[in-house]
Design an enzyme around this catalytic site. Structure first.
Site, short mmCIF file in Angstrom:
data_model
loop_
_atom_site.label_atom_id
_atom_site.label_comp_id
_atom_site.label_asym_id
_atom_site.label_seq_id
_atom_site.Cartn_x
_atom_site.Cartn_y
_atom_site.Cartn_z
N ASP A 32 38.99 35.30 37.04
CA ASP A 32 39.09 34.42 35.87
C ASP A 32 37.74 33.79 35.53
O ASP A 32 36.89 33.60 36.40
CB ASP A 32 40.13 33.32 36.17
N ARG A 36 34.52 31.64 29.68
CA ARG A 36 33.70 30.44 29.88
C ARG A 36 32.29 30.80 30.34
O ARG A 36 31.32 30.14 29.99
CB ARG A 36 34.38 29.49 30.88
N HIS A 49 33.51 39.53 29.33
CA HIS A 49 34.38 40.58 29.89
C HIS A 49 33.55 41.77 30.37
O HIS A 49 33.84 42.36 31.41
CB HIS A 49 35.40 41.04 28.85
N THR A 78 50.55 40.45 31.66
CA THR A 78 51.53 40.67 30.58
C THR A 78 51.45 39.56 29.54
O THR A 78 51.92 39.74 28.42
CB THR A 78 52.97 40.75 31.15
N ARG A 83 46.43 37.04 23.26
CA ARG A 83 45.06 36.79 22.78
C ARG A 83 44.80 37.55 21.48
O ARG A 83 45.55 38.47 21.13
CB ARG A 83 44.07 37.23 23.87
N LEU A 143 38.82 52.49 51.03
CA LEU A 143 39.35 51.28 50.38
C LEU A 143 40.23 51.63 49.16
O LEU A 143 39.87 52.49 48.36
CB LEU A 143 38.18 50.41 49.90
N ARG A 206 46.01 27.99 39.86
CA ARG A 206 47.39 28.43 39.56
C ARG A 206 47.44 29.94 39.74
O ARG A 206 46.41 30.60 39.85
CB ARG A 206 47.79 28.03 38.14
C1 IPE Z 1 44.88 35.28 34.67
O1 IPE Z 1 43.93 34.66 33.90
C2 IPE Z 1 44.97 36.73 34.33
C3 IPE Z 1 43.82 37.54 34.69
C4 IPE Z 1 42.77 37.14 35.36
C5 IPE Z 1 43.88 38.91 34.28
P1 IPE Z 1 44.30 33.89 32.54
O2 IPE Z 1 43.04 33.36 32.00
O3 IPE Z 1 45.09 34.79 31.66
O4 IPE Z 1 45.26 32.75 33.07
P2 IPE Z 1 45.69 31.37 32.39
O5 IPE Z 1 46.17 31.68 31.00
O6 IPE Z 1 44.47 30.50 32.35
O7 IPE Z 1 46.74 30.82 33.28
C1 IPE Z 2 39.55 36.54 32.84
O1 IPE Z 2 38.68 35.77 32.08
C2 IPE Z 2 39.81 37.89 32.22
C3 IPE Z 2 41.15 38.05 31.67
C4 IPE Z 2 42.11 37.19 31.71
C5 IPE Z 2 41.42 39.31 30.99
P1 IPE Z 2 39.18 34.91 30.85
O2 IPE Z 2 39.08 35.73 29.61
O3 IPE Z 2 40.53 34.35 31.10
O4 IPE Z 2 38.10 33.77 30.81
P2 IPE Z 2 38.36 32.23 30.53
O5 IPE Z 2 39.41 31.77 31.48
O6 IPE Z 2 38.80 32.12 29.11
O7 IPE Z 2 37.04 31.57 30.78
MG MG Z 3 41.19 32.67 31.95
#
Ligand code: IPE
Ligand code: IPE
Ligand code: MG
Length: 260
Positions: A32, A36, A49, A78, A83, A143, A206
């Protein structure tokens, strides 16, 4: 002044990890913070990404180096369909790009590529690229790089309940014999042991619908570091911390095998 103790600490951790063998067999990571990470640099989210994707190879290498057997990476949930379409489209093109760039190296490192999640609902081009990578690594026995793509734990459990119900109705499953192991066999993760360690980057604490059944007894490790910055040093800190955890599985000893 700030750098010296930090350097000393990470060096000390490295030595400890190289010699201690209590390494988690299965690590699951919630990758995650890509958005940001990009925002912090004045870049579009998509750049985060891309950087996050490039980071995966280094983390696979580190996991391999320490003898981790399964690395499950949460790449797309899911719920991530909520987004903007442009972001979803971009994320779902990344597996193909990742495979194009890194597959030869992964093959050389004896990595097997697998996925969990509602695979059939992914775009055709994503499915094709991933299927090719799975095929080309199926003979490997190193792995397991298990990518959670269009994965949601509640959806997984719901699908399992439906299939169990069908099997009971058709008499291929005796409801009286249904136990935890059989339920596990209906999940995407049926071929894997449960994760020993769950890591989440970016400061969120979480699960976001990740492996709810499978991580009943996993250890958790959180870091404020955004996924694209999650490097070998931070990963090794997690491994090091895991090594001092006392896992009891409801019993009184710290031995996984004895409990099973
Ligand atoms: C969790 O991250 C899913 C992945 C890392 C693929 P999110 O960014 O989607 O989670 P929330 O919405 O902050 O809980
Ligand atoms: C995790 O990074 C990647 C996915 C959930 C696909 P985020 O895109 O959720 O990045 P933040 O949480 O918005 O910074
Ligand atoms: Mg995120």
């Amino acid at each position: 002044m700030f750098r010296l103790p930090f350097f000393k600490k990470s060096k000390q951790n490295k030595q400890q990890i190289d010699t201690i063998h209590n390494v988690p067999e299965h690590i699951a990571i919630i990758m995650d913070g890509n958005g940001r990470w990009a925002k912090q640099r004045g870049l579009p989210r998509l750049a985060g990404h891309k950087q996050g994707m490039d980071n995966i190879k280094d983390i696979v290498r580190t996991a391999n180096k320490h003898g981790v057997k399964i690395l499950t990476l949460y790449a797309f949930s899911t719920e991530n369909w909520k987004r903007p379409k442009s972001e979803v489209d971009y994320i779902l093109k990344l597996p193909k790009e990742f495979i194009h760039i890194y597959l030869p190296e992964l093959i050389e490192e004896n990595v097997q590529i697998k996925t969990i999640g509602a695979f059939d609902l992914l775009p055709e081009h994503t499915q094709q690229a991933v299927n090719e990578a799975k095929k080309r690594t199926e003979a490997n026995n190193g792995l397991i790089l298990n990518i959670a793509l269009n994965y949601g734990s509640r959806d997984e459990i719901l699908q399992a309940i439906k299939q169990i119900t069908r099997d009971v109705q058709s008499n291929s499953l005796d409801i009286e014999k249904l136990d935890e192991q059989i339920v596990s066999n209906y999940l995407y993760t049926k071929d894997f042991i449960d994760p020993d360690l769950v890591i989440r980057t970016s400061g969120e604490q979480r699960l976001s619908n990740f492996l709810l059944w499978q991580i009943a007894y996993a250890e958790f490790w959180f870091t404020d570091v955004y996924w694209p910055d999650f490097d070998e040093t931070v990963f090794e800190q997690a491994l090091h911390d895991y090594q001092s955890r006392k896992r009891r599985f409801g019993g009184l000893t710290n031995n996984k095998l004895k409990q099973e």
